[in-house]
Design an enzyme around this catalytic site. Structure first.
Site, short mmCIF file in Angstrom:
data_model
loop_
_atom_site.label_atom_id
_atom_site.label_comp_id
_atom_site.label_asym_id
_atom_site.label_seq_id
_atom_site.Cartn_x
_atom_site.Cartn_y
_atom_site.Cartn_z
N LYS A 61 -11.58 -4.59 -5.48
CA LYS A 61 -12.80 -3.50 -5.68
C LYS A 61 -12.11 -2.26 -6.08
O LYS A 61 -12.49 -1.68 -6.55
CB LYS A 61 -13.57 -3.24 -4.36
CG LYS A 61 -13.00 -3.18 -3.19
CD LYS A 61 -14.00 -3.14 -1.90
CE LYS A 61 -13.48 -3.36 -0.80
NZ LYS A 61 -14.49 -3.32 0.25
N LYS A 87 0.83 -1.21 0.28
CA LYS A 87 0.10 0.16 0.04
C LYS A 87 0.74 1.07 -0.06
O LYS A 87 0.37 2.33 -0.62
CB LYS A 87 -1.05 -0.17 1.16
CG LYS A 87 -2.28 -0.85 0.89
CD LYS A 87 -3.28 -0.62 1.94
CE LYS A 87 -4.43 -1.73 1.78
NZ LYS A 87 -5.58 -1.44 2.83
N LYS A 104 -6.22 -11.53 -7.76
CA LYS A 104 -7.36 -11.79 -6.98
C LYS A 104 -8.49 -10.47 -7.60
O LYS A 104 -7.76 -9.57 -8.05
CB LYS A 104 -7.00 -11.53 -5.83
CG LYS A 104 -8.27 -12.16 -4.87
CD LYS A 104 -7.66 -11.80 -3.21
CE LYS A 104 -8.56 -10.77 -2.62
NZ LYS A 104 -8.55 -10.58 -1.09
#
Ligand code: TRP
Length: 335
Positions: free
Chosen positions: A200, A115, A197
């Site tokens: 969203k 991140k 994966k």
């Protein structure tokens, strides 16, 4: 344990709309657990603040997540579904546990590294201590079990390390949680890059099915799903990740095995198979979407459940927090 039942704890961040991956990989599996376990599910809005949020959209997303939990079949009268930010014990225990967590441990977290690389302009301290808040979430409820995907395993590990460290100093304060591995949990991959994966935060809208996508959109996205240049519907994650992902999705939705699906489509091409998967997914999501709209329209019902469950969560969480404060030697409140 609460009464005779083990405690199960999980939650999702209140950011963006949930995807088919969140649903088939997690939410759908939670639905069957409330009989066997005492279940707590958080709308993890404090965690969402590690990235910048637009306040009105954020508020709406959090309520939407609450309604999606319920629409997916989690009964808010049997499961404690609540907002993380409504239980101030989370932030408080988060701080206390920060004082029992080492910089070195946090620096090794792969999600932090990922991140931080992705949001180089906002590497805030909250992003860094994210796993400590997550540990507080779990430990406040004395959870025995935590259903998590592989991407959260490292966070559960550090939670166990922090709890064990604390218990070694102060005695048996926290239950050490175990990962809960569900029998039917599926890992749903991106429709555009099936090696990754379904997420969203994917920028390509065709990569993800959103839980609130309408039937036409769902079918169109499946039609565009990336596959391979063969024609055979055969499960092979290495060589045919796209088709294998579609087989998995179809399998979770219909309950058919991989072998049955291979047989069912043995003489059809990819087009017919993709259409069948799209139609099956759309049919699965239709009742959930209808229930979701009903819930959002019934403000009084949802508000009553939120209030009830916030109070239940506060009661359980505060019990643990008081115990921790006392063990640490913080001065007790005068009554
Ligand atoms: N970090 C989790 C995720 O992104 C969300 C989360 C926050 C969570 N606190 C938790 C999950 C406690 C399980 C238990 O998926």
């Amino acid at each position: 344990m609460i009464g005779e039942k083990k405690v199960l704890y999980s939650g999702m961040q209140a950011t963006g709309t949930l995807t088919l991956g969140n649903y088939l990989g997690a939410l759908k599996n939670w639905v069957g657990l409330s009989g066997e376990y005492e279940c707590f599910y958080g709308v993890m809005d404090l965690h969402s603040l590690t990235l910048r949020q637009d306040p009105p959209a954020f508020r709406k997303n959090a309520r939407s997540l609450y309604a999606l939990y319920v629409a997916a079949g989690l009964d808010p009268e049997k499961n404690c579904i609540y907002y993380q930010s409504h239980v101030s014990a989370h932030a408080e225990l988060g701080w206390l546990l920060c004082c029992f967590t080492y910089m070195g441990e946090l620096s090794r977290m792969t999600q932090f590294k990922d991140k931080a690389a992705k949001h180089a302009d906002n590497i805030n301290a909250g992003l860094y201590t994210y796993p400590v808040l997550m540990a507080a979430d779990i430990l406040l409820y004395q959870a025995d079990l935590v259903p998590v995907g592989v991407d959260q395993k490292q966070h559960l590990e550090i939670c166990r390390d922090i709890a064990t460290r604390f218990n070694n100093i102060f005695g048996d304060v926290f239950t050490i949680p175990e990962p809960y591995i569900s029998a039917s949990g599926a890992k749903i991959m991106s429709l555009q890059e099936p090696e990754h994966k379904m997420s969203k935060s994917d920028e390509n809208p065709n990569a993800t099915i959103l839980l609130l996508d309408d039937t036409d959109t769902i079918i169109r996205k499946f039609k565009r799903a990336v596959t391979d240049s063969e024609h055979e519907i055969r499960y092979d994650q290495e060589k045919k990740p796209g088709i294998s992902n579609l087989i998995d999705i179809y399998s979770v939705v219909t309950g058919k095995s991989r072998a049955e699906i291979e047989r069912e489509f043995s003489d059809g091409g990819y087009g017919a198979f993709k259409l069948a998967v799209g139609e099956a997914v759309a049919a699965e999501l239709k009742p959930l979407q209808a229930r979701y709209q009903e819930l959002l329209a019934d403000k009084a019902y949802l508000d009553a459940r939120i209030k009830e469950n916030d109070e239940k969560a506060q009661y359980t969480a505060n019990r643990t927090l008081r115990k921790v404060q006392k063990k640490l030697g913080l001065t007790e409140r005068i009554r």
